[in-house]
Scaffold this active site. Structure first.
Site, PDB file in Angstrom:
ATOM      1  N   LYS A 156       0.723  -1.066  -0.114  1.00  0.00           N
ATOM      2  CA  LYS A 156       0.030   0.037  -0.010  1.00  0.00           C
ATOM      3  C   LYS A 156       0.767   1.113   0.081  1.00  0.00           C
ATOM      4  O   LYS A 156       1.787   1.412   0.717  1.00  0.00           O
ATOM      5  CB  LYS A 156      -1.022  -0.102   1.048  1.00  0.00           C
ATOM      6  CG  LYS A 156      -1.876   1.058   1.478  1.00  0.00           C
ATOM      7  CD  LYS A 156      -2.352   1.047   2.691  1.00  0.00           C
ATOM      8  CE  LYS A 156      -3.436   2.551   2.908  1.00  0.00           C
ATOM      9  NZ  LYS A 156      -3.825   2.333   4.397  1.00  0.00           N
TER      10      LYS A 156
ATOM     11  N   ASP B  17      -3.016  10.320   3.885  1.00  0.00           N
ATOM     12  CA  ASP B  17      -4.508   9.764   4.170  1.00  0.00           C
ATOM     13  C   ASP B  17      -5.131  10.766   4.926  1.00  0.00           C
ATOM     14  O   ASP B  17      -5.010  10.918   6.188  1.00  0.00           O
ATOM     15  CB  ASP B  17      -4.474   8.727   4.561  1.00  0.00           C
ATOM     16  CG  ASP B  17      -6.050   8.043   4.760  1.00  0.00           C
ATOM     17  OD1 ASP B  17      -6.772   8.663   4.005  1.00  0.00           O
ATOM     18  OD2 ASP B  17      -6.131   6.913   5.359  1.00  0.00           O
TER      19      ASP B  17
ATOM     20  N   LYS C  70     -10.878  12.209   8.510  1.00  0.00           N
ATOM     21  CA  LYS C  70     -10.203  11.666   9.987  1.00  0.00           C
ATOM     22  C   LYS C  70     -10.252  13.033  10.873  1.00  0.00           C
ATOM     23  O   LYS C  70     -10.088  13.912  10.395  1.00  0.00           O
ATOM     24  CB  LYS C  70      -8.608  11.278   9.702  1.00  0.00           C
ATOM     25  CG  LYS C  70      -8.382  10.054   9.058  1.00  0.00           C
ATOM     26  CD  LYS C  70      -7.000   9.556   8.812  1.00  0.00           C
ATOM     27  CE  LYS C  70      -6.986   8.406   8.319  1.00  0.00           C
ATOM     28  NZ  LYS C  70      -6.894   7.117   8.749  1.00  0.00           N
TER      29      LYS C  70
ATOM     30  N   ASP D 115     -12.418   6.556   3.941  1.00  0.00           N
ATOM     31  CA  ASP D 115     -11.343   6.545   4.778  1.00  0.00           C
ATOM     32  C   ASP D 115     -10.681   5.006   4.628  1.00  0.00           C
ATOM     33  O   ASP D 115      -9.630   4.564   5.197  1.00  0.00           O
ATOM     34  CB  ASP D 115     -11.434   6.779   6.303  1.00  0.00           C
ATOM     35  CG  ASP D 115     -10.189   6.939   7.305  1.00  0.00           C
ATOM     36  OD1 ASP D 115      -9.049   7.127   6.293  1.00  0.00           O
ATOM     37  OD2 ASP D 115     -10.056   6.862   8.242  1.00  0.00           O
TER      38      ASP D 115
ATOM     39  N   GLU E 187      -9.473   3.426   2.202  1.00  0.00           N
ATOM     40  CA  GLU E 187      -9.148   3.767   0.607  1.00  0.00           C
ATOM     41  C   GLU E 187      -7.907   2.649   0.345  1.00  0.00           C
ATOM     42  O   GLU E 187      -7.782   2.400  -0.601  1.00  0.00           O
ATOM     43  CB  GLU E 187      -8.606   5.000   0.548  1.00  0.00           C
ATOM     44  CG  GLU E 187      -7.160   5.314   0.817  1.00  0.00           C
ATOM     45  CD  GLU E 187      -6.869   5.176   2.421  1.00  0.00           C
ATOM     46  OE1 GLU E 187      -5.705   4.721   2.760  1.00  0.00           O
ATOM     47  OE2 GLU E 187      -7.855   5.244   3.470  1.00  0.00           O
TER      48      GLU E 187
ATOM     49  N   ARG F  75      -7.497  -0.654   0.912  1.00  0.00           N
ATOM     50  CA  ARG F  75      -8.060  -1.750   0.190  1.00  0.00           C
ATOM     51  C   ARG F  75      -8.440  -1.484  -1.329  1.00  0.00           C
ATOM     52  O   ARG F  75      -8.665  -2.576  -2.169  1.00  0.00           O
ATOM     53  CB  ARG F  75      -9.131  -2.383   0.935  1.00  0.00           C
ATOM     54  CG  ARG F  75     -10.530  -1.678   1.085  1.00  0.00           C
ATOM     55  CD  ARG F  75     -11.431  -2.002   2.173  1.00  0.00           C
ATOM     56  NE  ARG F  75     -10.952  -1.564   3.314  1.00  0.00           N
ATOM     57  CZ  ARG F  75     -11.229  -2.033   4.614  1.00  0.00           C
ATOM     58  NH1 ARG F  75     -12.390  -2.601   4.839  1.00  0.00           N
ATOM     59  NH2 ARG F  75     -10.476  -1.512   5.606  1.00  0.00           N
TER      60      ARG F  75
END
Length: 491
Positions: free
Chosen positions: A257, A262, A269, A339, A341, A343
């Site tokens: 990943k 993020d 978040k 959030d 993201e 996967r």
């Protein structure tokens, strides 16, 4: 990096480092320390001072313990006792890291290894030295001193040279992963990450690199990566790095990943959850560094690494909860939480690997869920696989490297949680077991590699809150050492 030499005889003795081991010295088996027979013939007065220092400093020989004794106007001028525990490789790693910190203000030290020290002991000591001395700073202001040079006295330097070289490459690649992960996201975007790997791979025979730009991703159908990355001004990339030695019989695909920052996207978040999100590409850093390490060590296994790179940002172009994403190969997922993201980008890379690369084994690493830390704490990754041999080999290799993983279940009755009314899958089911359901989601993209796939959810151990043995505060480079050990077992 700190410089070291393997020598049979020292040419200077400023600070002499003497490893000590655990020993049951009392009738009630109270732990104590013992100085084993050394490669150096110690003068009687030095041994007498060590024998007096051990009880005076209450040394137990525990791995990573240290005690210092100054000797004014004498050579050596300083004795440094370092505990190695039972003398296994982990104990030597801890000893090396402690030495790097305890002697940080010294210009040079000499380590007198025990006469019976093995190549594994040298490997552990060197790894600990190089990893424990790691520091990351963007400026010189406030930079702490670091030990400059170490002579390691061994009975047969040539016999230990291979172990020392393996340790050096492993530590160098772990430090690279730490650097990539520690770098602030104001510098680190998808393009920057790809450029760093390209620079590291340049000039290394047997390596090839391809970086897909946003237009190529769109043309080839990488819908998950595009959905996550389109909200950022820094467009997504797919890095494909390959090591292909001529004698390879096994092909491994590693997927990592690579979310360079993020925010959580539209499902934003809170501050506390966002401030360390520069580490959300630690899985990508680990697999890329491990592939570079495999090439540097000349491991006879073909490795292809895929790092889907994106920034998950908030903007008028960001993807939304409720959107349906069409992944590489055609499977669709309904976004339940922007959030979740990681996967989505991993699913694209995994589907591409299955369809186009035909590997024998597929392993992905990802800072995927906070549920991993809830279940297993800050130092242990969650491992998912339906292949007992693959899972066992990975757990063993990671453990030998000092990187713990625990195998978790993939319950069949949880698969129904992935059901969506408008797409093939929900991206993030809400019933709980977040790490498990994330793994089940990824499994849906493994096709005929399902029984040759393993997933490592390593968000928690990718970061250390403080120095501890070979770990230093900040990014740990988790996965590089374990992957290299595992790859070295394949043929």
């Amino acid at each position: 990096m700190l410089a070291f030499r393997l020598v049979a005889e020292p040419d200077r003795l400023d600070t002499l480092v003497l490893p000590i081991r655990l020993d049951a010295v009392d009738r009630d088996d109270t732990p104590g320390a013992v100085l084993p027979a050394s490669t150096l013939a110690l003068p009687d007065e030095v041994r007498a001072e060590v024998d007096a220092l051990i009880p005076a400093a209450r040394c137990t020989g525990r791995a990573g313990e240290s005690a210092t004794h100054l000797r004014l106007a004498q050579a050596p001028g300083r004795l440094l006792l370092i505990g190695v525990g039972d003398g296994d490789e982990a104990g030597w790693r801890a000893a090396g890291a402690t030495l790097a910190r305890s002697a940080a203000e010294q210009e040079h030290v000499t380590v007198a290894m025990p006469a019976d020290a093995t190549a594994e002991a040298v490997r552990g000591l060197v790894e600990g030295l190089l990893l424990g001395s790691y520091r990351f700073r963007l400026t010189e202001a406030g930079k702490r001193p670091a030990l400059a040079a170490v002579d390691i006295v061994v009975a047969d330097p040539a016999a230990c040279a291979g172990a020392a070289e393996t340790a050096t490459v492993t530590a160098r690649m772990t430090r690279l992963a730490r650097d990539l992960t520690n770098t602030p996201s104001s510098t680190k975007n998808p393009q920057w990450f790809a450029e760093q790997i390209e620079a590291a791979a340049t000039g290394q025979p047997g390596l090839h690199l391809r970086v897909r730009e946003p237009d190529e991703l769109a043309a080839e159908g990488f819908g998950g990566l595009l959905a996550v990355g389109t909200g950022s001004a820094s467009g997504p990339r797919l890095l494909e790095l390959g090591w292909q030695p001529p004698d390879a019989r096994t092909h491994v695909v590693l997927v990592g990943k690579g979310i360079t920052f993020d925010t959580g996207g539209v499902s934003i978040k809170p501050l506390a959850g966002m401030k360390l999100m520069r580490k959300d590409m630690a899985g990508g850093a680990a697999v890329a560094a491990a592939t570079l390490g495999a090439a540097a060590l000349g491991l006879p296994v073909r490795v292809t690494t895929l790092v889907p790179l994106a920034e998950n940002m908030v903007s008028g172009r960001a993807f939304r909860p409720g959107d349906v994403v069409r992944h590489y190969g055609g499977l669709t997922s309904e976004t339940t939480n922007s959030d979740a993201e990681g996967r989505l980008v991993l699913a694209d890379a995994i589907a591409y690997a299955v369809a186009e690369l035909a590997p024998d084994l597929l392993v992905d690493l990802a800072t995927l869920t906070g549920a991993n830390a809830v279940a297993l704490g800050p130092r242990t990754a969650a491992l998912y696989s339906e292949n007992d041999d693959l899972a066992g080999a990975l757990v063993a290799a990671l453990g030998a490297a000092g990187e713990k993983a625990w195998r978790m279940p993939l319950p069949a009755d949880y698969v129904e949680y992935l059901g969506s009314e408008i797409a093939d899958l929900y991206s993030a089911p809400t019933q709980g077991a977040g790490s498990v359901t994330a793994a089940l989601f990824l499994r849906e993209f493994t096709g005929d590699l399902r029984e040759r796939w393993a997933h490592l959810d390593m968000s928690a151990p990718s970061w250390a809150g403080g120095d501890d043995a070979e770990l230093t505060k900040g990014a740990t480079g988790w996965g590089v050492r374990g992957l290299l050990r595992w790859l070295a077992t394949l043929d």
